[in-house]
Scaffold this motif. Structure first.
Motif, mmCIF file in Angstrom:
data_model
loop_
_atom_site.group_PDB
_atom_site.id
_atom_site.type_symbol
_atom_site.label_atom_id
_atom_site.label_comp_id
_atom_site.label_asym_id
_atom_site.label_seq_id
_atom_site.Cartn_x
_atom_site.Cartn_y
_atom_site.Cartn_z
ATOM 1 N N UNK A 55 4.767 -28.945 23.753
ATOM 2 C CA UNK A 55 6.117 -28.560 24.165
ATOM 3 C C UNK A 55 6.162 -27.200 24.850
ATOM 4 N N UNK A 56 5.066 -26.427 24.782
ATOM 5 C CA UNK A 56 5.057 -25.116 25.425
ATOM 6 C C UNK A 56 4.781 -25.276 26.919
ATOM 7 N N UNK A 57 5.507 -24.518 27.709
ATOM 8 C CA UNK A 57 5.281 -24.521 29.155
ATOM 9 C C UNK A 57 3.928 -23.914 29.479
ATOM 10 N N UNK A 58 3.557 -22.853 28.724
ATOM 11 C CA UNK A 58 2.285 -22.167 28.947
ATOM 12 C C UNK A 58 1.518 -22.051 27.635
ATOM 13 N N UNK A 59 0.215 -22.235 27.711
ATOM 14 C CA UNK A 59 -0.626 -21.998 26.535
ATOM 15 C C UNK A 59 -0.944 -20.516 26.379
ATOM 16 N N UNK A 60 -1.279 -19.850 27.487
ATOM 17 C CA UNK A 60 -1.651 -18.440 27.440
ATOM 18 C C UNK A 60 -0.994 -17.688 28.597
ATOM 19 N N UNK A 61 -0.246 -16.657 28.249
ATOM 20 C CA UNK A 61 0.419 -15.799 29.228
ATOM 21 C C UNK A 61 -0.094 -14.375 29.073
ATOM 22 N N UNK A 62 -0.336 -13.713 30.182
ATOM 23 C CA UNK A 62 -0.663 -12.289 30.176
ATOM 24 C C UNK A 62 0.588 -11.502 30.525
ATOM 25 N N UNK A 63 0.860 -10.470 29.726
ATOM 26 C CA UNK A 63 2.012 -9.593 29.939
ATOM 27 C C UNK A 63 1.495 -8.184 30.205
ATOM 28 N N UNK A 79 -9.466 -12.544 37.772
ATOM 29 C CA UNK A 79 -10.334 -12.588 36.592
ATOM 30 C C UNK A 79 -9.654 -13.368 35.471
ATOM 31 N N UNK A 80 -8.411 -13.033 35.155
ATOM 32 C CA UNK A 80 -7.732 -13.715 34.053
ATOM 33 C C UNK A 80 -7.492 -15.192 34.362
ATOM 34 N N UNK A 81 -7.246 -15.514 35.622
ATOM 35 C CA UNK A 81 -7.146 -16.929 35.990
ATOM 36 C C UNK A 81 -8.468 -17.646 35.720
ATOM 37 N N UNK A 82 -9.575 -16.947 35.953
ATOM 38 C CA UNK A 82 -10.892 -17.568 35.772
ATOM 39 C C UNK A 82 -11.205 -17.865 34.311
ATOM 40 N N UNK A 83 -10.525 -17.185 33.379
ATOM 41 C CA UNK A 83 -10.782 -17.456 31.962
ATOM 42 C C UNK A 83 -9.652 -18.273 31.328
ATOM 43 N N UNK A 84 -8.842 -18.892 32.175
ATOM 44 C CA UNK A 84 -7.912 -19.897 31.682
ATOM 45 C C UNK A 84 -6.489 -19.462 31.428
ATOM 46 N N UNK A 85 -6.091 -18.282 31.879
ATOM 47 C CA UNK A 85 -4.699 -17.852 31.706
ATOM 48 C C UNK A 85 -3.799 -18.710 32.590
ATOM 49 N N UNK A 86 -2.670 -19.153 32.032
ATOM 50 C CA UNK A 86 -1.764 -20.048 32.753
ATOM 51 C C UNK A 86 -0.778 -19.303 33.645
ATOM 52 N N UNK A 87 -0.306 -18.150 33.161
ATOM 53 C CA UNK A 87 0.773 -17.479 33.880
ATOM 54 C C UNK A 87 0.781 -15.996 33.495
ATOM 55 N N UNK A 88 1.452 -15.196 34.342
ATOM 56 C CA UNK A 88 1.570 -13.760 34.124
ATOM 57 C C UNK A 88 3.040 -13.354 34.200
ATOM 58 N N UNK A 158 -7.862 -18.996 25.914
ATOM 59 C CA UNK A 158 -6.982 -19.744 25.013
ATOM 60 C C UNK A 158 -7.778 -20.418 23.908
ATOM 61 N N UNK A 159 -8.858 -21.085 24.268
ATOM 62 C CA UNK A 159 -9.653 -21.783 23.258
ATOM 63 C C UNK A 159 -10.239 -20.824 22.236
ATOM 64 N N UNK A 160 -10.690 -19.668 22.705
ATOM 65 C CA UNK A 160 -11.249 -18.678 21.785
ATOM 66 C C UNK A 160 -10.179 -18.185 20.819
ATOM 67 N N UNK A 161 -9.040 -17.811 21.344
ATOM 68 C CA UNK A 161 -7.980 -17.219 20.523
ATOM 69 C C UNK A 161 -7.370 -18.255 19.582
ATOM 70 N N UNK A 162 -7.292 -19.496 20.028
ATOM 71 C CA UNK A 162 -6.663 -20.545 19.220
ATOM 72 C C UNK A 162 -7.387 -20.761 17.905
#
Length: 316
Positions: A55-63, A79-88, A158-162
Motif C-alpha cells: 500500500x506504500x507509494x514508496x519503499x525508500x525515500x531520501x529526505x 548514487x542513491x538511485x543505484x542502491x534502490x531509492x525510490x524517491x527524494x 531497502x532490503x538491507x534496512x528492512x
C-alpha cells in the motif's frame, strides 16, 4: 517537545522568521506543549495500525535539506538511485545557484522550496508529516553523506534496512559515519567526489561517534536533533548490531556492515565555499578550525571507486 515540533504551526511558512530565543517564541513553545502531548497520543495510536507493504507509494525515500549544492547533486542522486531509492524529498533552502533547476530535472525528486533560517529540524518534521502514509522508510542525510555497505559490490538499501525495521519494536536504524578528508587537494579536482576523495579518518576518530538515522516514520515522535529522532514510546532505534541507540553520538562506533561516507571537507577551496553558505541548524558560519579538525587522511579507502566502476557511475 518532539511531537510539538511536528505541529504545522511549527513547520509551516508563517514561522520562517521565528527567533528561537525570543520571549514570544518561548511563550508560544510552552503554550503549545499540551497540544504536543495530545499529538503524541494520536501518533502512538496511529503507530499500532497495520500497514500492508504494497500500500506504500514508496519503499525508500531520501529526505534532505540543502543550499547551493549544484556541483554535487547529480552524483549524489544517481548514487542513491543505484542502491534502490525510490524517491527524494529535497528541501531547497535559499539556494542562489542552479540547485532548484537540477533537482527538478529528476523525475524522482520532489523539490520543496523552504526558505528561512534554522529550517533543518522543521524540514525533517515536515517530512514525517508528509510521508508517514506513503513511504515505508525514510533515509535522512545531507548532500555530502553517502550511505554505503562496505565489502559489497552491489546492494539494495531497502532490503538491507528492512531486515532491521521489519521488527515490530524497531523504529530506526542508526548509522555511524566515517569522515573523509581533503586527500590533500587545495582546489577541487575533476570528476566524482566519491572517486577523488579516497583518504579518511580512522574508525576511532571522535567525530565518527555521530549517527544518522533511517526511520519508519510511523514509529517516530519527531526531531529535536538532526542526527537522532525521538521514537514513540515502546519503540527503539538500534545500530547495525541491534544495540539500542539513545544518543546522537555513541562511543561504540560500528561500521562493519553499513556506514555513511561523509565528505565533510572535500578540498580546502570547497570547504571555504561550504563555510560561506552557513549552517542549517545554527546561526553563524563554521570556523576554519573545523577544516583542520575534519581533514583526516589517515586511511586509504577507495571502496567507493570500486563500487562506482562496477555500477557504471563513473560519469558525473
Amino acid at each position: 517537545m518532539a511531537a510539538r515540533n511536528r505541529l504545522p504551526i511549527f513547520v509551516n511558512k508563517h514561522f520562517l522568521d521565528k527567533k528561537r530565543k525570543s520571549l514570544k517564541y518561548k511563550i508560544l513553545s510552552y503554550a503549545l506543549f499540551p497540544i504536543g502531548l495530545i499529538e503524541q497520543k494520536k501518533l502512538k495510536r496511529a503507530s499500532s495500525i497495520s500497514y500492508k507493504r504494497e500500500n506504500f507509494k514508496y519503499k525508500m525515500v531520501v529526505v534532505s535539506i540543502m543550499k547551493n549544492e549544484a556541483p554535487y547533486i547529480k552524483e549524489w542522486i544517481n548514487y542513491y538511485l543505484s542502491i534502490g531509492v525510490d524517491h527524494f524529498y529535497i528541501y531547497n533552502n535559499n539556494s542562489s545557484d542552479s540547485t532548484e533547476e537540477i533537482l527538478k530535472s529528476f523525475p524522482k525528486v520532489t523539490c520543496i522550496n523552504y526558505p528561512g533560517e534554522l529550517r533543518q529540524l522543521d524540514a525533517y518534521n515536515d517530512a514525517l508529516n508528509r510521508l508517514k502514509k506513503i513511504a515505508q522508510y525514510i533515509t535522512v542525510v545531507d548532500a555530502d553523506e553517502f550511505v554505503f555497505c562496505p565489502n559489497k559490490v552491489k546492494f539494495n538499501l531497502y532490503q538491507f534496512v528492512d531486515e532491521y525495521l521489519s521488527h515490530k519494536e524497531i523504529a530506526g536504524l542508526g548509522i555511524h559515519w566515517l569522515i573523509f578528508g581533503s586527500s590533500n587537494f587545495i582546489t577541487p579536482p575533476d570528476g566524482l567526489v566519491t572517486n577523488n576523495y579516497v583518504f579518511r579518518s580512522k574508525t576511532n576518530f571522535y567525530k565518527n561517534k555521530h549517527v544518522k538515522t533511517i526511520v519508519n516514520p510511523r514509529k517516530i515522535l519527531g526531531y529535536t536533533n538532526a542526527h537522532l529522532p525521538i521514537p514513540l514510546p515502546g519503540y527503539k532505534i538500534v545500530n547495525e548490531n541491534y544495540q539500542v541507540i539513545d544518543n546522537p553520538t555513541s562511543d561504540n562506533v560500528t561500521e562493519e556492515k553499513i556506514r555513511i561516507n561523509h565528505y565533510f571537507t572535500k578540498s580546502k577551496e570547497e570547504f571555504m565555499k561550504k563555510r560561506d553558505r552557513g549552517l542549517a541548524d545554527n546561526i553563524g558560519k563554521r570556523s576554519i578550525e573545523e577544516f583542520k579538525i575534519h581533514d583526516k587522511n589517515d586511511v586509504f579507502d577507495n571502496s567507493m571507486q570500486i563500487f562506482n566502476e562496477n555500477n557504471n557511475l563513473n560519469k558525473k
